[in-house]
Design a protein around this motif. Structure first.
Motif, mmCIF file in Angstrom:
data_model
loop_
_atom_site.group_PDB
_atom_site.id
_atom_site.type_symbol
_atom_site.label_atom_id
_atom_site.label_comp_id
_atom_site.label_asym_id
_atom_site.label_seq_id
_atom_site.Cartn_x
_atom_site.Cartn_y
_atom_site.Cartn_z
ATOM 1 N N VAL A 152 -0.750 3.179 -8.977
ATOM 2 C CA VAL A 152 -1.754 2.172 -8.638
ATOM 3 C C VAL A 152 -2.190 2.348 -7.188
ATOM 4 O O VAL A 152 -1.491 2.968 -6.392
ATOM 5 C CB VAL A 152 -1.214 0.731 -8.839
ATOM 6 N N ASP A 153 -3.327 1.770 -6.850
ATOM 7 C CA ASP A 153 -3.804 1.836 -5.475
ATOM 8 C C ASP A 153 -3.018 0.903 -4.560
ATOM 9 O O ASP A 153 -2.849 1.176 -3.377
ATOM 10 C CB ASP A 153 -5.304 1.536 -5.395
ATOM 11 N N GLU A 154 -2.532 -0.210 -5.106
ATOM 12 C CA GLU A 154 -1.676 -1.126 -4.355
ATOM 13 C C GLU A 154 -0.717 -1.797 -5.324
ATOM 14 O O GLU A 154 -1.032 -1.979 -6.497
ATOM 15 C CB GLU A 154 -2.482 -2.170 -3.585
ATOM 16 N N SER A 155 0.452 -2.184 -4.815
ATOM 17 C CA SER A 155 1.484 -2.762 -5.688
ATOM 18 C C SER A 155 1.610 -4.272 -5.501
ATOM 19 O O SER A 155 2.683 -4.839 -5.668
ATOM 20 C CB SER A 155 2.839 -2.089 -5.435
ATOM 21 N N TYR A 192 0.803 -1.221 0.000
ATOM 22 C CA TYR A 192 0.000 0.000 0.000
ATOM 23 C C TYR A 192 0.838 1.274 0.000
ATOM 24 O O TYR A 192 0.324 2.356 -0.261
ATOM 25 C CB TYR A 192 -0.960 0.008 1.192
ATOM 26 N N ASP A 193 2.132 1.151 0.322
ATOM 27 C CA ASP A 193 3.000 2.331 0.395
ATOM 28 C C ASP A 193 4.400 1.940 -0.064
ATOM 29 O O ASP A 193 5.325 1.830 0.729
ATOM 30 C CB ASP A 193 3.034 2.880 1.824
ATOM 31 N N ASP A 194 4.532 1.697 -1.358
ATOM 32 C CA ASP A 194 5.823 1.284 -1.896
ATOM 33 C C ASP A 194 5.855 1.513 -3.397
ATOM 34 O O ASP A 194 4.874 1.927 -3.997
ATOM 35 C CB ASP A 194 6.093 -0.196 -1.592
ATOM 36 N N ASN A 195 7.010 1.209 -3.977
ATOM 37 C CA ASN A 195 7.150 1.226 -5.426
ATOM 38 C C ASN A 195 8.053 0.074 -5.815
ATOM 39 O O ASN A 195 8.892 -0.357 -5.033
ATOM 40 C CB ASN A 195 7.683 2.569 -5.936
ATOM 41 N N THR A 229 2.571 3.274 -5.598
ATOM 42 C CA THR A 229 1.242 3.469 -5.030
ATOM 43 C C THR A 229 1.017 4.957 -4.814
ATOM 44 O O THR A 229 1.965 5.726 -4.631
ATOM 45 C CB THR A 229 1.056 2.721 -3.696
ATOM 46 N N TYR A 230 -0.246 5.349 -4.827
ATOM 47 C CA TYR A 230 -0.587 6.751 -4.572
ATOM 48 C C TYR A 230 -0.015 7.181 -3.217
ATOM 49 O O TYR A 230 0.548 8.257 -3.088
ATOM 50 C CB TYR A 230 -2.108 6.957 -4.578
ATOM 51 N N LYS A 231 -0.169 6.313 -2.221
ATOM 52 C CA LYS A 231 0.324 6.623 -0.878
ATOM 53 C C LYS A 231 1.846 6.777 -0.882
ATOM 54 O O LYS A 231 2.388 7.625 -0.176
ATOM 55 C CB LYS A 231 -0.108 5.538 0.107
ATOM 56 N N ASN A 232 2.539 5.998 -1.684
ATOM 57 C CA ASN A 232 3.998 6.077 -1.732
ATOM 58 C C ASN A 232 4.471 7.420 -2.273
ATOM 59 O O ASN A 232 5.472 7.960 -1.805
ATOM 60 C CB ASN A 232 4.559 4.931 -2.570
ATOM 61 N N ILE A 233 3.729 7.983 -3.217
ATOM 62 C CA ILE A 233 4.087 9.305 -3.732
ATOM 63 C C ILE A 233 4.018 10.321 -2.593
ATOM 64 O O ILE A 233 4.915 11.158 -2.429
ATOM 65 C CB ILE A 233 3.171 9.723 -4.899
ATOM 66 N N GLN A 234 2.975 10.247 -1.784
ATOM 67 C CA GLN A 234 2.849 11.149 -0.635
ATOM 68 C C GLN A 234 3.994 10.917 0.358
ATOM 69 O O GLN A 234 4.602 11.875 0.843
ATOM 70 C CB GLN A 234 1.495 10.951 0.059
#
Length: 111
Positions: free
Chosen positions: A76-79, A23-26, A45-50
């Motif tokens: 993506v929403d999840e990786s 959920y928070d990675d690339n 992930t969108y969260k990872n950009i943040q």
């Protein structure tokens, strides 16, 4: 490109247990087709950009988080493998795969 066989290599699957937060990675992803061609994209992930923006504000990178750039970035929403497979299949079916992934030359997936 429709109706072709391919395999998907996901860099994050090579990491140590527990290092991958879907959920928070690339992660870099390479799709290899039956003709031997390999294509690469980086799933963020969108969260990872943040998270990266907040980190960069602290470290001073990217003008203190004022911009972010990633080569061959796909958001993506999840990786997870499931989501990556779903996106790859969708892009192939919609004939958009080659617009988003870049041809990969000289990348050793065993590294």
């Amino acid at each position: 490109m429709k109706n072709t066989e391919y395999s998907i290599w996901i860099e994050a699957e090579q990491w140590a247990e527990g290092e991958w937060n879907i959920y928070d990675d690339n992660t870099d992803t390479i799709v290899t087709f039956e003709d031997g061609s390999r294509w690469v994209a980086s799933f963020f992930t969108y969260k990872n950009i943040q998270s990266l923006s907040e980190k960069n504000q602290q470290t001073g990178e990217c003008l203190q988080g004022k911009y972010f750039w990633g080569s061959d970035m796909l958001l993506v929403d999840e990786s997870s493998r499931k989501r990556i497979e779903e996106v790859v299949e969708h892009l192939i079916l919609k004939d958009e795969f080659e617009d988003i992934f870049d041809i990969c030359v000289g990348h050793n997936m065993d590294e």
